[in-house]
Design a protein around this motif. Structure first.
Motif, PDB file in Angstrom:
ATOM      1  N   MET A  76       0.830  -1.201   0.000  1.00 13.66           N
ATOM      2  CA  MET A  76       0.000   0.000   0.000  1.00 13.66           C
ATOM      3  C   MET A  76       0.867   1.255   0.000  1.00 13.66           C
ATOM      4  SD  MET A  76      -3.022   0.971   2.658  1.00 13.66           S
ATOM      5  CE  MET A  76      -3.418   2.675   3.020  1.00 13.66           C
ATOM      6  N   ALA A 125      -3.046  -0.489   5.928  1.00 13.95           N
ATOM      7  CA  ALA A 125      -4.426  -0.929   6.098  1.00 13.95           C
ATOM      8  C   ALA A 125      -4.415  -2.100   7.070  1.00 13.95           C
ATOM      9  CB  ALA A 125      -5.027  -1.363   4.762  1.00 13.95           C
ATOM     10  N   TYR A 132      -8.839  -6.506   1.355  1.00 11.29           N
ATOM     11  CA  TYR A 132     -10.222  -6.417   0.909  1.00 11.29           C
ATOM     12  C   TYR A 132     -10.357  -7.041  -0.475  1.00 11.29           C
ATOM     13  CZ  TYR A 132     -14.614  -4.436  -0.772  1.00 11.29           C
ATOM     14  OH  TYR A 132     -15.877  -4.281  -1.293  1.00 11.29           O
ATOM     15  N   SER A 151     -16.096   6.966   6.676  1.00  9.83           N
ATOM     16  CA  SER A 151     -14.695   7.227   7.038  1.00  9.83           C
ATOM     17  C   SER A 151     -14.612   8.061   8.318  1.00  9.83           C
ATOM     18  CB  SER A 151     -13.968   7.935   5.887  1.00  9.83           C
ATOM     19  OG  SER A 151     -13.894   7.092   4.757  1.00  9.83           O
ATOM     20  N   ASP A 194     -11.952   4.253   4.206  1.00 14.44           N
ATOM     21  CA  ASP A 194     -12.394   2.879   4.416  1.00 14.44           C
ATOM     22  C   ASP A 194     -11.572   1.876   3.609  1.00 14.44           C
ATOM     23  OD1 ASP A 194     -13.455   3.793   2.041  1.00 14.44           O
ATOM     24  OD2 ASP A 194     -15.502   3.122   2.416  1.00 14.44           O
ATOM     25  N   ILE A 195     -11.445   2.103   2.281  1.00 20.50           N
ATOM     26  CA  ILE A 195     -10.741   1.160   1.418  1.00 20.50           C
ATOM     27  C   ILE A 195      -9.750   1.916   0.532  1.00 20.50           C
ATOM     28  CG2 ILE A 195     -10.967  -0.582  -0.397  1.00 20.50           C
ATOM     29  CD1 ILE A 195     -12.165  -1.449   2.236  1.00 20.50           C
ATOM     30  N   CYS A 196      -8.565   1.345   0.368  1.00 20.61           N
ATOM     31  CA  CYS A 196      -7.579   1.857  -0.587  1.00 20.61           C
ATOM     32  C   CYS A 196      -7.407   0.813  -1.687  1.00 20.61           C
ATOM     33  CB  CYS A 196      -6.244   2.129   0.105  1.00 20.61           C
ATOM     34  SG  CYS A 196      -4.914   2.619  -1.022  1.00 20.61           S
ATOM     35  N   THR A 211      -6.168   3.004   6.426  1.00 19.43           N
ATOM     36  CA  THR A 211      -7.476   2.574   5.934  1.00 19.43           C
ATOM     37  C   THR A 211      -7.836   1.251   6.593  1.00 19.43           C
ATOM     38  OG1 THR A 211      -6.630   1.321   4.028  1.00 19.43           O
ATOM     39  CG2 THR A 211      -7.058   3.674   3.698  1.00 19.43           C
ATOM     40  N   GLY A 222      -9.316  -1.279   4.840  1.00 18.37           N
ATOM     41  CA  GLY A 222      -9.012  -2.339   3.880  1.00 18.37           C
ATOM     42  C   GLY A 222      -8.102  -1.885   2.775  1.00 18.37           C
ATOM     43  N   PHE A 223      -7.395  -2.845   2.180  1.00 14.49           N
ATOM     44  CA  PHE A 223      -6.538  -2.601   1.023  1.00 14.49           C
ATOM     45  C   PHE A 223      -6.811  -3.684  -0.006  1.00 14.49           C
ATOM     46  CE2 PHE A 223      -2.431  -3.563  -1.150  1.00 14.49           C
ATOM     47  CZ  PHE A 223      -2.377  -2.416  -1.938  1.00 14.49           C
TER      48      PHE A 223
END
Length: 231
Positions: free
Chosen positions: A53, A68, A72, A135, A198-200, A225, A227-228
């Motif tokens: 990430m 993260a 995800y 977020s 929330d997600i990257c 974050t 999740g990744f």
């Protein structure tokens, strides 16, 4: 008294695990212990400047650390958690996951030196539709554990263009270009700011945030974050 009231509410309307649907014990929040243990953790917090990430931002933005908590994947168990906290009017799930993230990342001293939490803002249209920013709820959960203040008025998302879900990396970058604007830098000057999302996936949204923030005097930037998505 509160413990008695919680037991009564659980008896009348049992709380269910977001993933498996099993009944939650009084001490469990959003996820049962079994599902919690099987979440796909990244351990990126232990290598915050050099992980998959963090590498998304190399040579593109002055990010000091990025991590993260979880991997995800669409249609995996983790996706149900994210879907519920975003689309099923469940900001409480995001807060619970923020507390989980903070508790686990604190072991790696991930929040050392961080001054404030800055959740990625939603567009006004999305806020009207959803009623909350997932977020921001995630950041509130992190704040509950770390004591770090959550800043919500410094950055503004101008509008909602198009969902990022089905876009390529280049399309995502074009979709969020010049999307954020700085409204008040006074709470961010000279501070180490932790962006919370929330997600990257490709990092496009977070990069767009850093573009809006990078001119603030003395600012330092890091990212966290829930999740990744490995691409």
């Amino acid at each position: 008294m509160s413990n008695w009231w919680g037991r009564l509410l659980d008896f009348i309307s049992p709380r269910r695990c977001v993933v498996c649907g099993g009944r939650l014990a009084l001490t469990e929040r959003s996820l049962c212990t079994s599902c919690l243990l099987h979440l796909p953790r990244t351990a990126y917090q232990f290598t915050p400047s050099d992980n998959m990430m963090a590498q998304l931002f190399w040579h593109l933005a002055p990010i000091e650390r990025a991590a993260a908590l979880l991997y995800y994947e669409p249609h995996a168990e983790m996706a149900q958690v994210v879907y519920d906290m975003k689309y099923h009017d469940r900001p409480d799930i995001a807060e619970d996951m923020g507390r989980l993230l903070a508790n686990e990342m604190q072991m790696a001293r991930y929040f050392d030196g961080i001054d404030v939490l800055l959740p990625v803002p939603l567009s006004p249209k999305r806020m009207r539709q959803r009623g909350y920013n997932q977020s921001e709820a995630l950041a509130r959960g992190i704040s509950d554990i770390t004591g770090l203040p959550v800043i919500t008025k410094a950055l503004r998302r101008k509008h909602f263009r198009q969902s990022q879900t089905q876009l390529s990396r280049r399309e995502r970058q074009e979709n969020v270009a010049d999307l954020f604007e700085l409204r008040d830098s006074s709470q961010l000057q000279g501070r180490h700011v932790l962006l919370v999302d929330d997600i990257c996936t490709t990092g496009a949204t977070l990069l767009a945030c850093t573009e809006a923030l990078k001119g603030i005097a003395g600012i330092r930037l890091s990212i966290v974050t829930l999740g990744f998505t490995k691409t």
